[in-house]
Design a protein around this motif. Structure first.
Motif, PDB file in Angstrom:
ATOM      1  N   ASN A   1      -9.904  28.519  13.099  1.00 27.47           N
ATOM      2  CA  ASN A   1     -10.867  28.772  14.169  1.00 27.47           C
ATOM      3  C   ASN A   1     -12.133  29.393  13.580  1.00 27.47           C
ATOM      4  OD1 ASN A   1     -12.235  30.159  16.403  1.00 27.47           O
ATOM      5  ND2 ASN A   1     -10.377  29.847  17.577  1.00 27.47           N
TER       6      ASN A   1
ATOM      7  N   HIS B   1     -10.151  21.229  18.156  1.00 27.98           N
ATOM      8  CA  HIS B   1     -10.482  21.989  19.369  1.00 27.98           C
ATOM      9  C   HIS B   1     -11.989  22.165  19.534  1.00 27.98           C
ATOM     10  CE1 HIS B   1      -8.908  24.394  22.731  1.00 27.98           C
ATOM     11  NE2 HIS B   1     -10.050  25.055  22.614  1.00 27.98           N
TER      12      HIS B   1
ATOM     13  N   ASP C   1     -11.325  17.483  14.047  1.00 29.50           N
ATOM     14  CA  ASP C   1     -11.457  18.838  14.599  1.00 29.50           C
ATOM     15  C   ASP C   1     -10.581  18.896  15.853  1.00 29.50           C
ATOM     16  OD1 ASP C   1     -12.190  21.262  15.680  1.00 29.50           O
ATOM     17  OD2 ASP C   1     -14.326  20.802  15.861  1.00 29.50           O
TER      18      ASP C   1
ATOM     19  N   HIS D   1      -6.272  26.066  17.052  1.00 26.37           N
ATOM     20  CA  HIS D   1      -7.476  26.842  16.720  1.00 26.37           C
ATOM     21  C   HIS D   1      -7.106  28.313  16.527  1.00 26.37           C
ATOM     22  CE1 HIS D   1      -7.091  26.932  21.082  1.00 26.37           C
ATOM     23  NE2 HIS D   1      -8.096  27.769  21.250  1.00 26.37           N
TER      24      HIS D   1
ATOM     25  N   GLY E   1      -9.903  23.617  13.317  1.00 27.40           N
ATOM     26  CA  GLY E   1      -9.931  23.654  14.777  1.00 27.40           C
ATOM     27  C   GLY E   1     -11.057  24.571  15.209  1.00 27.40           C
ATOM     28  N   SER E   2     -12.272  24.101  15.161  1.00 25.29           N
ATOM     29  CA  SER E   2     -13.477  24.936  15.181  1.00 25.29           C
ATOM     30  C   SER E   2     -13.616  25.857  16.388  1.00 25.29           C
ATOM     31  CB  SER E   2     -14.722  24.044  15.096  1.00 25.29           C
ATOM     32  OG  SER E   2     -14.879  23.283  16.288  1.00 25.29           O
ATOM     33  N   ASP E   3     -13.258  25.366  17.567  1.00 28.28           N
ATOM     34  CA  ASP E   3     -13.520  26.085  18.824  1.00 28.28           C
ATOM     35  C   ASP E   3     -15.010  26.118  19.147  1.00 28.28           C
ATOM     36  OD1 ASP E   3     -12.682  27.278  21.147  1.00 28.28           O
ATOM     37  OD2 ASP E   3     -12.015  29.146  20.248  1.00 28.28           O
TER      38      ASP E   3
END
Length: 413
Positions: free
Chosen positions: A281, A57, A55, A250, A348-350
Protein backbone atom coordinates in the motif's frame (compact mmCIF):
# COMPACT_ATOMS: atom_id res chain seq x y z
CA UNK A 1 68.90 -16.27 12.81
CA UNK A 2 67.68 -13.00 11.17
CA UNK A 3 67.18 -9.90 13.27
CA UNK A 4 64.53 -7.25 12.42
CA UNK A 5 65.33 -3.65 13.25
CA UNK A 6 62.77 -1.33 14.88
CA UNK A 7 62.55 0.64 11.65
CA UNK A 8 61.81 -2.48 9.62
CA UNK A 9 59.17 -3.56 12.14
CA UNK A 10 57.49 -0.15 11.90
CA UNK A 11 57.43 -0.31 8.10
CA UNK A 12 55.99 -3.82 8.22
CA UNK A 13 53.20 -2.79 10.59
CA UNK A 14 52.49 0.29 8.48
CA UNK A 15 52.14 -1.80 5.31
CA UNK A 16 49.85 -4.27 7.09
CA UNK A 17 47.68 -1.45 8.41
CA UNK A 18 47.40 0.07 4.92
CA UNK A 19 46.41 -3.28 3.45
CA UNK A 20 43.70 -3.71 6.07
CA UNK A 21 42.40 -0.20 5.43
CA UNK A 22 42.33 -0.74 1.66
CA UNK A 23 40.52 -4.06 2.16
CA UNK A 24 37.88 -2.34 4.33
CA UNK A 25 37.41 0.42 1.77
CA UNK A 26 37.01 -2.17 -1.01
CA UNK A 27 34.49 -4.10 1.07
CA UNK A 28 32.47 -0.96 1.75
CA UNK A 29 32.50 -0.08 -1.94
CA UNK A 30 31.25 -3.58 -2.78
CA UNK A 31 28.40 -3.21 -0.30
CA UNK A 32 27.47 0.22 -1.67
CA UNK A 33 27.60 -1.09 -5.23
CA UNK A 34 25.37 -4.03 -4.26
CA UNK A 35 22.79 -1.64 -2.76
CA UNK A 36 22.65 0.84 -5.62
CA UNK A 37 23.78 0.85 -9.22
CA UNK A 38 23.50 3.23 -12.12
CA UNK A 39 20.53 2.45 -14.35
CA UNK A 40 19.93 3.99 -17.77
CA UNK A 41 16.59 5.33 -18.94
CA UNK A 42 16.63 2.71 -21.70
CA UNK A 43 17.00 -0.12 -19.19
CA UNK A 44 14.16 1.25 -17.06
CA UNK A 45 11.83 1.44 -20.06
CA UNK A 46 12.83 -2.00 -21.31
CA UNK A 47 12.19 -3.69 -17.96
CA UNK A 48 9.04 -1.69 -17.25
CA UNK A 49 7.49 -2.55 -20.62
CA UNK A 50 8.38 -6.22 -20.17
CA UNK A 51 6.32 -6.43 -16.96
CA UNK A 52 2.58 -6.93 -16.68
CA UNK A 53 1.87 -4.37 -13.95
CA UNK A 54 -1.19 -5.36 -11.90
CA UNK A 55 -2.34 -2.90 -9.24
CA UNK A 56 -4.82 -4.67 -6.98
CA UNK A 57 -6.46 -1.66 -5.36
CA UNK A 58 -7.53 1.74 -6.72
CA UNK A 59 -10.36 3.88 -5.34
CA UNK A 60 -11.00 6.21 -8.29
CA UNK A 61 -14.45 4.57 -8.38
CA UNK A 62 -15.51 6.69 -5.40
CA UNK A 63 -15.12 9.64 -7.78
CA UNK A 64 -16.41 8.13 -11.03
CA UNK A 65 -19.64 7.15 -9.26
CA UNK A 66 -20.11 10.88 -8.64
CA UNK A 67 -19.49 11.80 -12.28
CA UNK A 68 -15.70 12.08 -12.54
CA UNK A 69 -14.48 11.35 -16.06
CA UNK A 70 -11.49 9.00 -15.85
CA UNK A 71 -10.69 9.69 -19.51
CA UNK A 72 -9.84 13.33 -18.94
CA UNK A 73 -6.23 14.14 -18.05
CA UNK A 74 -6.52 16.17 -14.85
CA UNK A 75 -4.06 17.10 -12.15
CA UNK A 76 -6.61 16.73 -9.35
CA UNK A 77 -6.07 13.20 -8.08
CA UNK A 78 -4.04 10.05 -8.51
CA UNK A 79 -5.78 8.28 -11.39
CA UNK A 80 -6.85 9.00 -14.94
CA UNK A 81 -6.55 7.17 -18.25
CA UNK A 82 -3.57 9.21 -19.44
CA UNK A 83 -1.72 8.48 -16.20
CA UNK A 84 -2.51 4.76 -16.38
CA UNK A 85 -1.04 4.65 -19.89
CA UNK A 86 2.04 6.66 -18.90
CA UNK A 87 2.55 4.44 -15.87
CA UNK A 88 2.33 1.27 -17.94
CA UNK A 89 -0.49 -0.23 -15.85
CA UNK A 90 -1.58 -3.47 -17.51
CA UNK A 91 -4.40 -4.46 -15.16
CA UNK A 92 -6.27 -2.49 -12.56
CA UNK A 93 -8.51 -3.77 -9.81
CA UNK A 94 -11.07 -1.04 -9.17
CA UNK A 95 -12.36 -0.95 -5.62
CA UNK A 96 -16.05 -1.58 -5.11
CA UNK A 97 -15.82 0.34 -1.85
CA UNK A 98 -18.86 0.34 0.42
CA UNK A 99 -18.56 2.77 3.31
CA UNK A 100 -19.55 1.60 6.79
CA UNK A 101 -22.31 4.21 6.87
CA UNK A 102 -24.29 2.18 4.31
CA UNK A 103 -24.89 -0.48 6.96
CA UNK A 104 -27.46 1.92 8.42
CA UNK A 105 -30.79 1.24 6.75
CA UNK A 106 -29.48 -1.90 5.00
CA UNK A 107 -28.15 0.09 2.05
CA UNK A 108 -24.88 -1.83 1.61
CA UNK A 109 -26.10 -4.00 -1.27
CA UNK A 110 -27.59 -0.96 -3.02
CA UNK A 111 -24.25 0.84 -2.79
CA UNK A 112 -22.36 -2.24 -3.96
CA UNK A 113 -24.47 -2.37 -7.12
CA UNK A 114 -23.87 1.34 -7.73
CA UNK A 115 -20.12 0.82 -7.43
CA UNK A 116 -20.15 -2.21 -9.73
CA UNK A 117 -22.07 -0.14 -12.26
CA UNK A 118 -19.56 2.71 -12.19
CA UNK A 119 -16.78 0.28 -13.14
CA UNK A 120 -18.79 -1.41 -15.87
CA UNK A 121 -20.51 1.71 -17.23
CA UNK A 122 -18.44 4.82 -16.38
CA UNK A 123 -15.06 3.21 -17.03
CA UNK A 124 -15.27 0.13 -19.27
CA UNK A 125 -18.29 1.01 -21.46
CA UNK A 126 -17.27 4.66 -21.69
CA UNK A 127 -13.75 3.82 -22.87
CA UNK A 128 -13.98 0.43 -24.64
CA UNK A 129 -10.82 1.07 -26.66
CA UNK A 130 -8.81 1.28 -23.46
CA UNK A 131 -10.51 -0.89 -20.81
CA UNK A 132 -11.80 -4.46 -21.05
CA UNK A 133 -13.52 -6.35 -18.23
CA UNK A 134 -11.43 -9.25 -16.96
CA UNK A 135 -12.52 -12.02 -14.61
CA UNK A 136 -9.69 -14.56 -14.94
CA UNK A 137 -5.90 -14.62 -15.00
CA UNK A 138 -6.02 -15.65 -18.66
CA UNK A 139 -8.26 -12.64 -19.39
CA UNK A 140 -5.65 -10.32 -17.86
CA UNK A 141 -2.86 -11.69 -20.04
CA UNK A 142 -4.99 -11.73 -23.20
CA UNK A 143 -6.19 -8.14 -22.74
CA UNK A 144 -2.66 -6.96 -21.97
CA UNK A 145 -1.39 -8.51 -25.22
CA UNK A 146 -4.09 -6.52 -27.03
CA UNK A 147 -2.58 -3.32 -25.68
CA UNK A 148 -5.58 -2.58 -23.47
CA UNK A 149 -5.99 -2.31 -19.70
CA UNK A 150 -7.67 -5.23 -17.95
CA UNK A 151 -10.32 -3.86 -15.58
CA UNK A 152 -11.26 -5.99 -12.58
CA UNK A 153 -13.35 -5.48 -9.45
CA UNK A 154 -12.84 -6.23 -5.78
CA UNK A 155 -15.34 -5.48 -3.02
CA UNK A 156 -13.90 -3.51 -0.10
CA UNK A 157 -15.94 -4.30 3.00
CA UNK A 158 -17.63 -7.63 3.76
CA UNK A 159 -20.75 -5.88 5.04
CA UNK A 160 -21.56 -5.47 1.32
CA UNK A 161 -23.10 -8.95 1.30
CA UNK A 162 -25.55 -8.05 4.10
CA UNK A 163 -24.90 -11.43 5.72
CA UNK A 164 -26.17 -13.26 2.65
CA UNK A 165 -24.30 -15.94 0.70
CA UNK A 166 -26.87 -15.42 -2.06
CA UNK A 167 -25.69 -11.83 -2.50
CA UNK A 168 -22.08 -13.03 -2.47
CA UNK A 169 -22.90 -15.35 -5.37
CA UNK A 170 -24.69 -12.53 -7.22
CA UNK A 171 -21.65 -10.29 -6.90
CA UNK A 172 -19.42 -13.02 -8.31
CA UNK A 173 -21.73 -13.31 -11.32
CA UNK A 174 -21.44 -9.53 -11.84
CA UNK A 175 -17.66 -9.82 -12.03
CA UNK A 176 -16.37 -9.42 -8.47
CA UNK A 177 -13.16 -11.42 -8.07
CA UNK A 178 -12.06 -10.57 -4.55
CA UNK A 179 -13.65 -9.36 -1.35
CA UNK A 180 -11.90 -7.65 1.54
CA UNK A 181 -13.50 -9.40 4.51
CA UNK A 182 -13.89 -6.13 6.43
CA UNK A 183 -13.23 -2.48 5.94
CA UNK A 184 -12.33 -0.33 8.96
CA UNK A 185 -15.54 -1.51 10.63
CA UNK A 186 -16.21 -4.85 12.30
CA UNK A 187 -19.21 -6.45 10.61
CA UNK A 188 -21.56 -9.16 11.87
CA UNK A 189 -19.14 -11.97 11.07
CA UNK A 190 -15.54 -10.64 11.02
CA UNK A 191 -13.44 -8.34 13.21
CA UNK A 192 -11.69 -5.35 11.65
CA UNK A 193 -8.33 -3.87 12.60
CA UNK A 194 -9.96 -0.44 12.46
CA UNK A 195 -12.10 -0.58 15.60
CA UNK A 196 -10.54 -3.12 17.95
CA UNK A 197 -10.03 -0.42 20.59
CA UNK A 198 -13.31 1.36 19.93
CA UNK A 199 -15.74 1.31 22.83
CA UNK A 200 -19.16 -0.17 22.22
CA UNK A 201 -18.19 -2.32 19.24
CA UNK A 202 -19.10 -5.98 19.58
CA UNK A 203 -16.22 -8.18 18.48
CA UNK A 204 -16.17 -11.89 17.62
CA UNK A 205 -12.57 -12.96 18.31
CA UNK A 206 -11.91 -13.25 14.59
CA UNK A 207 -14.35 -14.97 12.25
CA UNK A 208 -17.73 -16.24 13.40
CA UNK A 209 -19.07 -19.58 12.16
CA UNK A 210 -20.91 -17.69 9.43
CA UNK A 211 -17.72 -15.81 8.58
CA UNK A 212 -16.00 -19.14 8.02
CA UNK A 213 -18.89 -20.13 5.73
CA UNK A 214 -18.29 -16.93 3.75
CA UNK A 215 -14.64 -17.82 3.25
CA UNK A 216 -15.48 -21.36 2.17
CA UNK A 217 -18.09 -20.10 -0.27
CA UNK A 218 -15.58 -17.64 -1.71
CA UNK A 219 -13.23 -20.59 -2.24
CA UNK A 220 -15.99 -22.52 -4.00
CA UNK A 221 -16.93 -19.58 -6.20
CA UNK A 222 -13.37 -18.62 -7.13
CA UNK A 223 -13.45 -15.27 -5.34
CA UNK A 224 -10.13 -14.33 -3.74
CA UNK A 225 -10.08 -13.87 0.04
CA UNK A 226 -8.56 -10.47 0.84
CA UNK A 227 -7.26 -9.97 4.40
CA UNK A 228 -6.35 -6.27 4.19
CA UNK A 229 -8.19 -4.31 6.93
CA UNK A 230 -8.97 -7.36 9.08
CA UNK A 231 -8.00 -7.79 12.74
CA UNK A 232 -5.05 -10.08 13.44
CA UNK A 233 -7.24 -12.92 14.76
CA UNK A 234 -9.46 -12.64 11.67
CA UNK A 235 -6.35 -13.02 9.54
CA UNK A 236 -5.31 -16.21 11.30
CA UNK A 237 -8.83 -17.64 11.10
CA UNK A 238 -9.08 -16.88 7.38
CA UNK A 239 -5.67 -18.39 6.75
CA UNK A 240 -6.73 -21.59 8.49
CA UNK A 241 -10.18 -21.88 6.92
CA UNK A 242 -9.38 -20.94 3.33
CA UNK A 243 -8.39 -23.84 1.09
CA UNK A 244 -7.08 -21.39 -1.52
CA UNK A 245 -4.30 -18.84 -0.90
CA UNK A 246 -5.64 -15.59 0.59
CA UNK A 247 -3.86 -12.34 -0.23
CA UNK A 248 -3.57 -8.76 1.05
CA UNK A 249 -4.81 -6.40 -1.68
CA UNK A 250 -3.36 -3.23 -0.12
CA UNK A 251 -1.25 -3.69 3.02
CA UNK A 252 2.32 -2.95 4.12
CA UNK A 253 4.75 -4.03 6.87
CA UNK A 254 4.13 -3.37 10.55
CA UNK A 255 7.84 -3.81 11.28
CA UNK A 256 8.50 -0.60 9.33
CA UNK A 257 5.39 1.36 10.26
CA UNK A 258 3.57 0.15 13.36
CA UNK A 259 -0.06 0.71 12.44
CA UNK A 260 -2.85 -1.89 12.81
CA UNK A 261 -3.56 -1.94 9.05
CA UNK A 262 -0.10 -3.31 8.34
CA UNK A 263 0.97 -6.95 8.66
CA UNK A 264 3.41 -8.39 11.17
CA UNK A 265 6.41 -10.39 9.98
CA UNK A 266 4.78 -13.55 11.31
CA UNK A 267 1.66 -12.86 9.27
CA UNK A 268 3.63 -12.10 6.11
CA UNK A 269 5.67 -15.30 6.37
CA UNK A 270 2.58 -17.41 7.11
CA UNK A 271 0.68 -15.90 4.17
CA UNK A 272 3.63 -16.60 1.88
CA UNK A 273 3.81 -20.23 3.04
CA UNK A 274 0.13 -20.56 2.11
CA UNK A 275 0.97 -19.27 -1.37
CA UNK A 276 -0.40 -15.76 -0.84
CA UNK A 277 1.09 -12.37 -1.60
CA UNK A 278 1.25 -8.94 0.11
CA UNK A 279 0.36 -6.09 -2.26
CA UNK A 280 2.16 -3.04 -0.83
CA UNK A 281 0.00 0.00 0.00
CA UNK A 282 1.30 3.49 -0.89
CA UNK A 283 -0.41 5.45 1.92
CA UNK A 284 2.26 7.60 3.60
CA UNK A 285 1.37 6.55 7.15
CA UNK A 286 1.51 2.86 6.23
CA UNK A 287 4.96 3.38 4.72
CA UNK A 288 6.68 5.71 7.18
CA UNK A 289 6.73 5.59 10.98
CA UNK A 290 7.53 9.31 11.01
CA UNK A 291 4.38 10.01 9.03
CA UNK A 292 2.28 7.71 11.20
CA UNK A 293 3.53 9.33 14.42
CA UNK A 294 3.02 12.87 13.11
CA UNK A 295 -0.41 11.92 11.81
CA UNK A 296 -1.48 10.87 15.33
CA UNK A 297 -0.27 14.15 16.81
CA UNK A 298 -1.96 16.28 14.17
CA UNK A 299 -5.28 14.41 14.13
CA UNK A 300 -6.43 15.98 17.40
CA UNK A 301 -5.36 19.42 16.22
CA UNK A 302 -7.25 18.99 12.96
CA UNK A 303 -10.37 17.92 14.88
CA UNK A 304 -10.15 21.08 16.99
CA UNK A 305 -9.63 23.25 13.91
CA UNK A 306 -12.58 21.56 12.22
CA UNK A 307 -14.75 22.33 15.25
CA UNK A 308 -13.69 25.96 14.88
CA UNK A 309 -14.49 25.78 11.15
CA UNK A 310 -10.96 26.90 10.30
CA UNK A 311 -9.99 25.30 6.95
CA UNK A 312 -6.79 27.34 6.69
CA UNK A 313 -5.50 25.92 9.96
CA UNK A 314 -6.55 22.41 8.94
CA UNK A 315 -4.50 22.71 5.76
CA UNK A 316 -1.49 24.00 7.70
CA UNK A 317 -1.65 21.05 10.06
CA UNK A 318 -1.89 18.61 7.16
CA UNK A 319 1.13 20.17 5.44
CA UNK A 320 3.15 19.75 8.64
CA UNK A 321 2.97 15.95 8.34
CA UNK A 322 6.13 14.57 6.65
CA UNK A 323 5.49 12.56 3.50
CA UNK A 324 6.77 9.10 2.78
CA UNK A 325 9.07 8.62 -0.19
CA UNK A 326 9.73 6.25 -3.05
CA UNK A 327 12.55 4.79 -0.93
CA UNK A 328 9.98 3.85 1.73
CA UNK A 329 7.99 1.85 -0.82
CA UNK A 330 11.15 0.02 -1.88
CA UNK A 331 11.96 -0.63 1.80
CA UNK A 332 8.60 -2.35 2.34
CA UNK A 333 8.97 -4.47 -0.79
CA UNK A 334 12.52 -5.28 0.28
CA UNK A 335 11.41 -6.26 3.78
CA UNK A 336 8.80 -8.68 2.44
CA UNK A 337 11.33 -10.19 0.04
CA UNK A 338 13.94 -10.63 2.77
CA UNK A 339 11.63 -12.41 5.23
CA UNK A 340 9.33 -14.29 2.84
CA UNK A 341 10.96 -14.34 -0.59
CA UNK A 342 10.48 -12.48 -3.86
CA UNK A 343 7.32 -14.49 -4.60
CA UNK A 344 5.50 -12.85 -1.66
CA UNK A 345 5.39 -9.20 -2.75
CA UNK A 346 3.18 -7.19 -5.09
CA UNK A 347 1.56 -3.78 -5.68
CA UNK A 348 -1.76 -2.54 -4.23
CA UNK A 349 -1.37 1.23 -4.38
CA UNK A 350 -4.66 2.45 -2.86
CA UNK A 351 -4.42 5.46 -5.19
CA UNK A 352 -7.36 7.85 -4.78
CA UNK A 353 -8.20 6.08 -1.54
CA UNK A 354 -5.47 7.78 0.49
CA UNK A 355 -4.80 11.44 1.24
CA UNK A 356 -1.00 11.22 1.06
CA UNK A 357 1.14 9.43 -1.52
CA UNK A 358 4.94 9.08 -1.50
CA UNK A 359 7.27 11.64 -3.04
CA UNK A 360 8.27 10.05 -6.33
CA UNK A 361 5.13 7.91 -6.55
CA UNK A 362 2.51 10.62 -6.46
CA UNK A 363 0.11 9.02 -8.95
CA UNK A 364 -0.35 6.16 -11.41
CA UNK A 365 1.92 7.77 -14.03
CA UNK A 366 4.97 7.47 -11.77
CA UNK A 367 5.30 3.66 -11.71
CA UNK A 368 8.46 3.77 -13.89
CA UNK A 369 10.16 5.56 -10.98
CA UNK A 370 9.56 2.45 -8.88
CA UNK A 371 11.06 0.27 -11.61
CA UNK A 372 14.19 2.43 -11.59
CA UNK A 373 14.44 2.31 -7.80
CA UNK A 374 14.10 -1.47 -7.72
CA UNK A 375 16.74 -1.89 -10.43
CA UNK A 376 19.06 0.43 -8.53
CA UNK A 377 18.47 -1.67 -5.43
CA UNK A 378 19.70 -4.72 -7.30
CA UNK A 379 16.44 -6.42 -8.29
CA UNK A 380 16.57 -8.28 -11.58
CA UNK A 381 14.10 -7.83 -14.42
CA UNK A 382 12.58 -11.20 -13.55
CA UNK A 383 12.21 -10.18 -9.88
CA UNK A 384 10.39 -7.02 -10.94
CA UNK A 385 8.08 -8.93 -13.28
CA UNK A 386 7.13 -11.18 -10.37
CA UNK A 387 6.52 -8.26 -7.99
CA UNK A 388 4.54 -6.28 -10.55
CA UNK A 389 2.16 -9.03 -11.62
CA UNK A 390 3.58 -12.53 -11.82
CA UNK A 391 3.09 -13.27 -8.13
CA UNK A 392 -0.50 -12.10 -8.17
CA UNK A 393 -1.33 -14.09 -11.31
CA UNK A 394 0.00 -17.17 -9.53
CA UNK A 395 -2.40 -16.56 -6.63
CA UNK A 396 -5.33 -15.91 -8.94
CA UNK A 397 -4.66 -19.12 -10.85
CA UNK A 398 -4.39 -21.07 -7.60
CA UNK A 399 -7.81 -19.74 -6.58
CA UNK A 400 -9.23 -20.67 -9.98
CA UNK A 401 -7.78 -24.16 -9.71
CA UNK A 402 -9.25 -24.62 -6.23
CA UNK A 403 -12.74 -23.62 -7.36
CA UNK A 404 -12.54 -26.21 -10.15
CA UNK A 405 -11.54 -28.84 -7.60
CA UNK A 406 -14.34 -27.88 -5.20
CA UNK A 407 -17.02 -27.70 -7.87
CA UNK A 408 -15.94 -30.89 -9.54
CA UNK A 409 -17.85 -31.29 -12.77
CA UNK A 410 -20.49 -28.73 -11.76
CA UNK A 411 -20.53 -25.52 -13.73
CA UNK A 412 -23.06 -23.86 -11.46
CA UNK A 413 -21.88 -21.07 -9.13
Amino acid sequence: MDFITNEEAFVSRYILAMRIMLFCIAALLCIATAQTRNVSDAEVQKVHKSALLIDTHNDITSRTVQGYDIGKAKDDGHTNLTGLREGGVGAQFFAVYVGANYVNGNRSAWRTLEMIDTVRHDIIERYPNDFVLATTADDIERIHKQGKIAALMGIEGGHAIEDSLRLLRDYYELGIRYMTLTHSNTNNWADSSGDMDKAGVEHHNGLTDFGKQVVREMNRLGMMVDISHVADKTFWDALEVSSAPPFASHSSCRALSNVPRNMTDEMIVALAKKGGVVQVNFSCDFLSQKTADADKEVTAKIAAARAENNPTLIEEYRKSIPRATLADVVAHIDHIVKIAGVNASGIGSDFDGVSCTPVGLEDVSKFPNLTRALLEKGYSAEDIRKIYGGNFLRVMRAVEAETKRLRGTSAQP
